[in-house]
Write a protein that holds these residues in place. Structure first.
Motif, PDB file in Angstrom:
ATOM      1  N   UNK A 176       0.838  -1.207   0.000  1.00 43.10           N
ATOM      2  CA  UNK A 176       0.000   0.000   0.000  1.00 43.10           C
ATOM      3  C   UNK A 176       0.870   1.253   0.000  1.00 43.10           C
ATOM      4  N   UNK A 177       1.887   1.276   0.848  1.00 45.51           N
ATOM      5  CA  UNK A 177       2.737   2.463   0.922  1.00 45.51           C
ATOM      6  C   UNK A 177       3.607   2.610  -0.323  1.00 45.51           C
ATOM      7  N   UNK A 178       3.986   1.492  -0.944  1.00 43.98           N
ATOM      8  CA  UNK A 178       4.703   1.585  -2.216  1.00 43.98           C
ATOM      9  C   UNK A 178       3.837   2.297  -3.248  1.00 43.98           C
ATOM     10  N   UNK A 179       2.556   1.972  -3.261  1.00 45.23           N
ATOM     11  CA  UNK A 179       1.634   2.610  -4.200  1.00 45.23           C
ATOM     12  C   UNK A 179       1.468   4.089  -3.888  1.00 45.23           C
ATOM     13  N   UNK A 180       1.283   4.424  -2.622  1.00 42.16           N
ATOM     14  CA  UNK A 180       0.991   5.804  -2.252  1.00 42.16           C
ATOM     15  C   UNK A 180       2.228   6.707  -2.343  1.00 42.16           C
ATOM     16  N   UNK A 199       9.388  -7.251  11.292  1.00 44.11           N
ATOM     17  CA  UNK A 199       9.940  -7.478   9.950  1.00 44.11           C
ATOM     18  C   UNK A 199       9.114  -6.771   8.876  1.00 44.11           C
ATOM     19  N   UNK A 200       7.786  -6.836   9.001  1.00 46.49           N
ATOM     20  CA  UNK A 200       6.937  -6.174   8.020  1.00 46.49           C
ATOM     21  C   UNK A 200       7.073  -4.653   8.105  1.00 46.49           C
ATOM     22  N   UNK A 201       7.327  -4.140   9.322  1.00 45.73           N
ATOM     23  CA  UNK A 201       7.563  -2.718   9.473  1.00 45.73           C
ATOM     24  C   UNK A 201       8.842  -2.284   8.776  1.00 45.73           C
ATOM     25  N   UNK A 202       9.884  -3.109   8.906  1.00 43.39           N
ATOM     26  CA  UNK A 202      11.154  -2.794   8.238  1.00 43.39           C
ATOM     27  C   UNK A 202      10.992  -2.861   6.719  1.00 43.39           C
ATOM     28  N   UNK A 206      12.075   0.057   4.114  1.00 47.93           N
ATOM     29  CA  UNK A 206      13.092  -0.170   3.082  1.00 47.93           C
ATOM     30  C   UNK A 206      12.528  -0.318   1.678  1.00 47.93           C
ATOM     31  N   UNK A 207      11.302  -0.834   1.549  1.00 44.58           N
ATOM     32  CA  UNK A 207      10.744  -1.085   0.219  1.00 44.58           C
ATOM     33  C   UNK A 207       9.789  -0.003  -0.256  1.00 44.58           C
ATOM     34  N   UNK A 210      11.674   4.276   1.854  1.00 49.67           N
ATOM     35  CA  UNK A 210      13.048   4.435   1.354  1.00 49.67           C
ATOM     36  C   UNK A 210      13.641   5.811   1.679  1.00 49.67           C
ATOM     37  N   UNK A 211      13.626   6.194   2.962  1.00 44.42           N
ATOM     38  CA  UNK A 211      14.126   7.527   3.317  1.00 44.42           C
ATOM     39  C   UNK A 211      15.652   7.568   3.388  1.00 44.42           C
ATOM     40  N   UNK A 212      16.192   8.774   3.257  1.00 42.89           N
ATOM     41  CA  UNK A 212      17.625   8.960   3.474  1.00 42.89           C
ATOM     42  C   UNK A 212      17.964   8.858   4.959  1.00 42.89           C
ATOM     43  N   UNK A 213      17.076   9.394   5.793  1.00 44.55           N
ATOM     44  CA  UNK A 213      17.264   9.367   7.238  1.00 44.55           C
ATOM     45  C   UNK A 213      15.983   8.892   7.901  1.00 44.55           C
ATOM     46  N   UNK A 214      16.134   8.256   9.051  1.00 40.58           N
ATOM     47  CA  UNK A 214      15.000   7.713   9.791  1.00 40.58           C
ATOM     48  C   UNK A 214      15.006   8.287  11.204  1.00 40.58           C
ATOM     49  N   UNK A 215      13.848   8.776  11.646  1.00 40.51           N
ATOM     50  CA  UNK A 215      13.677   9.259  13.013  1.00 40.51           C
ATOM     51  C   UNK A 215      12.682   8.347  13.716  1.00 40.51           C
TER      52      UNK A 215
END
Length: 259
Positions: A176-180, A199-202, A206-207, A210-215
């Protein structure tokens, strides 16, 4: 990091953050108190400063809420803030705030624009907040089967080409997030620790994002951490550090980072 862009992020409590960019300030999920949840609410002093529009809360321009759970949102204090402070925009869920008629009435009077979000899944809405800040909003499902009927609104904020993504408490739905987010190049993503732990959260990170930085935030303050969440977060980041973008943890009151 993007120091030259001047995006300053200050943690208030839980997922409550205050963003400053040039002369604009945006408060996201930042008006709530501890109502028995295992997560921290605003301290008495911070709540007082907020309602009075003092110190870092002077001249807040926009107030956004991802959803209306009590560790993100308090209707009474939001209304009290609005009664004392005029804002350019108030953006919050429609269905979840329908029972707060007084707040909605005050929002109409005290905000130049009040937006009540009612966006079907898989659709987006776009707002131009200022000449150099735009906002894209879409709906997602809240994580947890018991919250499957709760709309969780995700915010993609563009600051002069630098994009911040606020995912709130969304479920782990990578496709879903890949689409949005297929056409978005995200610089900084804000996620709760379950996205690191699961694992699904990661996979979402990553898929899809795909951010440059993660908070990472949504973590109790040290004195409130009865569930030992801080230790879990530290361990998960160490365990998965090589599989993640560079990580910054926000978990202390008024902790500040600048991109």
């Amino acid at each position: 990091m993007y120091n030259n862009k001047g995006i300053c992020i200050t943690l208030l409590a839980n997922e409550g953050i205050l963003l400053h960019h040039n002369d604009t300030s945006i408060l996201i999920d930042g008006i709530h108190v501890n109502e028995g949840a295992p997560f921290s609410g605003l301290s008495d002093q911070m709540l007082s400063d907020l309602i009075d529009g003092k110190n870092i809360f002077k001249n807040i321009d926009f107030i956004l809420f991802t959803h209306c759970h009590t560790d993100h949102f308090n209707a009474n204090y939001t209304e009290r803030f609005l009664m004392n402070n005029h804002v350019k925009g108030l953006i919050m869920p429609d269905r979840q705030t329908q029972k707060y008629s007084s707040l909605r009435k005050t929002g109409l009077m005290q905000a130049d624009h009040m937006v009540l979000l009612d966006i079907p899944l898989a659709l987006k809405k776009y707002f131009q907040l200022t000449y150099d800040i735009s906002l894209t909003v879409f709906n997602s499902v809240h994580s947890g089967e018991q919250y499957a009927d709760i709309e969780n609104f995700c915010y993609l904020i563009n600051f002069c080409g630098v994009q911040l993504f606020i995912i709130g408490d969304a479920d782990f739905r990578s496709e879903y997030f890949e689409k949005m987010l297929h056409d978005a190049k995200i610089d900084i993503a804000f996620v709760n620790p379950l996205f690191i732990n699961n694992k699904k959260g990661r996979e979402v990170i990553n898929n899809a994002i795909k951010p440059k930085y993660l908070v990472v935030y949504h973590i109790p303050f040290k004195n409130d951490d009865k569930i030992k969440f801080r230790k879990l977060v530290s361990n998960d980041i160490l365990k998965h550090n090589d599989d993640l973008p560079p990580v910054t943890v926000l978990w202390d009151e008024l902790q500040e980072i600048v991109f």
